[in-house]
Design an enzyme around this catalytic site. Sequence first.
Site, PDB file in Angstrom:
ATOM      1  N   SER A  95       0.834  -1.194   0.000  1.00 27.01           N
ATOM      2  CA  SER A  95       0.000   0.000   0.000  1.00 27.01           C
ATOM      3  C   SER A  95       0.877   1.256   0.000  1.00 27.01           C
ATOM      4  O   SER A  95       1.655   1.467  -0.935  1.00 27.01           O
ATOM      5  CB  SER A  95      -0.959  -0.053   1.199  1.00 27.01           C
ATOM      6  OG  SER A  95      -2.015   0.864   1.041  1.00 27.01           O
ATOM      7  N   ASP A 229      -9.775  -6.390  -3.428  1.00 26.97           N
ATOM      8  CA  ASP A 229      -9.282  -5.183  -2.745  1.00 26.97           C
ATOM      9  C   ASP A 229     -10.302  -4.054  -2.871  1.00 26.97           C
ATOM     10  O   ASP A 229     -10.653  -3.639  -3.978  1.00 26.97           O
ATOM     11  CB  ASP A 229      -7.945  -4.761  -3.359  1.00 26.97           C
ATOM     12  CG  ASP A 229      -7.189  -3.727  -2.534  1.00 26.97           C
ATOM     13  OD1 ASP A 229      -7.829  -2.969  -1.787  1.00 26.97           O
ATOM     14  OD2 ASP A 229      -5.951  -3.691  -2.640  1.00 26.97           O
ATOM     15  N   HIS A 257      -7.204  -6.212   0.533  1.00 25.35           N
ATOM     16  CA  HIS A 257      -6.078  -5.281   0.457  1.00 25.35           C
ATOM     17  C   HIS A 257      -4.837  -5.826   1.151  1.00 25.35           C
ATOM     18  O   HIS A 257      -3.750  -5.269   0.983  1.00 25.35           O
ATOM     19  CB  HIS A 257      -6.494  -3.942   1.087  1.00 25.35           C
ATOM     20  CG  HIS A 257      -5.503  -2.838   0.875  1.00 25.35           C
ATOM     21  ND1 HIS A 257      -5.086  -2.437  -0.380  1.00 25.35           N
ATOM     22  CD2 HIS A 257      -4.835  -2.055   1.772  1.00 25.35           C
ATOM     23  CE1 HIS A 257      -4.223  -1.446  -0.251  1.00 25.35           C
ATOM     24  NE2 HIS A 257      -4.037  -1.207   1.033  1.00 25.35           N
TER      25      HIS A 257
END
Length: 313
Positions: A95, A229, A257
């Site tokens: 991320s 996600d 995610h």
Amino acid sequence: MQVEHVTIHGHRRAYVRTGSGPALLLLHGLGCDHTTWDPVIESLARRYTVIAPDLLGHGESDKPRADYSVGGYANGMRDLLSVLGIDRVTVVGHSLGGGVAMQFAYQFPERTERLVLVAPGGFGPEVTPLIRAVTSPGFHQVVGLLTMRGVKRLSTGGLRMLSRLPVTQVRDLGEVADVFDTFADSRSRAAIRHVVRAVVDWKGQVITMTDRAYLTEHMPICIIWGADDMVIPVRHAETAREVAPGARIEVVPNAGHFPHKDHPQRFVKLLNDFVRSTAPSAYDVEAWRETLRSGGDPSLKSAEAGERPIRAV
């Protein structure tokens, strides 16, 4: 695993170091810390020297009024590795950590052997409204009220209950609850707000890798995304495929995610296979210079530069 600390530029930084072998740098996402890698770190340590830091403003690291840009984070990782005596690494970023990993590889190609991006930012503007909300006026005060003891218990408990429903759209809410827990600390809230404002505005992500993706031509890169996600959409993997055609793209079914937490064994296998099947990038300053000059257009590279690629060893 024991958390260690080192002070760099006057700020105390926390990290975990374990295992032996080639170095692997694990960079967590927004509002997380090194514990996000707990499901995989023990397995990875059987093959690698694993360094899993808490980024500045997160976890047990200091939370000063400081530079929270991805470039600033990349500099901090270079300095941490230097202090630890580690010259070259395979960088794995999740991320926000993916954005930092990309920036690290761009700023310090001579120290980057491979690049592994896990549901990374930087391949499109779309991002969950929950993150965009952090940039809103009054965020600090409103969240301060919502994280008061009794209220926080209700809100995080509700999120965790929803995450257990058999619905893909709520899969990641348990992780969101963990991040929300950290907001009870006003220093953490302030740090996260600075981080988000550096990378996101009300329209979405403002940083992008697409204009520099051609630099990955000579560096092994793997991108891993969860098919479900809901934080950063998996369709960004197609953008990654277009701008970095040499990248290995892995979409993990039935994962959100956090594919490294949803399917840790699958994640470790993907990472091991990638490292085992690729040679580490070796930096050649002349080839890097020519690549920058050409902007990735082969027709603009000199014939001499064409004979000096960034070699794999």
